[in-house]
Enzyme design. Structure first.
Site, PDB file in Angstrom:
ATOM      1  N   CYS A  68      -2.442  -8.881  -4.319  1.00 11.54           N
ATOM      2  CA  CYS A  68      -1.976  -8.649  -2.924  1.00 11.54           C
ATOM      3  C   CYS A  68      -0.779  -8.298  -3.867  1.00 11.54           C
ATOM      4  O   CYS A  68       0.222  -9.073  -5.064  1.00 11.54           O
ATOM      5  CB  CYS A  68      -2.280  -9.003  -2.096  1.00 11.54           C
ATOM      6  SG  CYS A  68      -1.714 -10.655  -2.404  1.00 11.54           S
ATOM      7  N   GLU A 115       3.752  -6.967   8.024  1.00 13.94           N
ATOM      8  CA  GLU A 115       2.822  -6.134   6.779  1.00 13.94           C
ATOM      9  C   GLU A 115       2.395  -5.128   8.214  1.00 13.94           C
ATOM     10  O   GLU A 115       0.945  -5.427   8.520  1.00 13.94           O
ATOM     11  CB  GLU A 115       2.571  -6.633   5.803  1.00 13.94           C
ATOM     12  CG  GLU A 115       2.865  -7.261   5.171  1.00 13.94           C
ATOM     13  CD  GLU A 115       2.416  -8.256   3.672  1.00 13.94           C
ATOM     14  OE1 GLU A 115       3.166  -8.295   2.847  1.00 13.94           O
ATOM     15  OE2 GLU A 115       1.164  -8.429   3.558  1.00 13.94           O
TER      16      GLU A 115
END
Length: 181
Positions: A68, A115
């Site tokens: 990620c 996010e």
């Protein structure tokens, strides 16, 4: 680049760029920003997960998806995911876009992830050598096994990984690809 100097992309609720900011500052302020998560499977329908290095700026020692991160300013999201896969896990592979979702969570160290996370999938079946500055440990697991593990010990996994695993898009993906069989 260090966490202090990396510039990441700020976005609005529609995932449109509205500016940029230093990675640490963005997380201190809890600003909405663009991110990605990568899920790599092998031909045995196992998912590669990893344990984040202890010294990560948040969620150190927790298990999570294959890779990620955040795209840099002016970096296309898929290119960023491919770049980061190489940096963290020591390999690259063809990645396909799966879905995106928004989440927000705070950490004990006063940082906040806020996010819009773009999720990509890939297939890889060869040897690799992880970056020890990023990865403490890794393993291949079946989807039923990881879902059971997360249900039994949710505090051992990152917030966003748990969100991915319970998402409708992920569950449709594993069903369509016969991964649960």
């Amino acid at each position: 680049m260090s966490v202090d100097t990396t510039e990441i992309i700020l976005v609005n609720e529609s995932d449109e760029e509205v500016g940029s900011g230093g990675k640490l500052w963005v997380h201190q302020q809890g600003l909405l920003h663009r991110a990605f998560s990568v899920l790599v499977f092998n031909n045995n329908n196992e998912l590669l997960i990893h344990q984040r290095a202890i010294n990560k700026y948040h969620s150190g020692g927790l298990w999570t998806n294959t890779c990620c991160g955040h795209p840099n300013v002016a970096e296309e999201i898929k290119a960023a995911a491919e770049r980061r896969l190489g940096e963290e896990m020591g390999f690259t592979c063809q990645l396909d876009y799966l879905f995106k979702f928004q989440y927000k969570t705070s950490f004990e160290n006063n940082l906040t992830e806020n996010e819009i996370d773009h999720v990509f999938t890939g297939i890889y079946n060869h040897d690799f050598e992880v970056n020890p500055a990023e990865v403490l440990a890794y393993k291949w697991v079946s989807v039923p096994e990881i879902i059971d593990e997360v249900a039994e010990k949710p505090d051992n996994y990152t917030f966003w990984f748990k969100e991915i695993l319970r998402s409708e898009a992920f569950l449709e993906f594993v069903a369509l690809n016969h991964i649960l069989l």
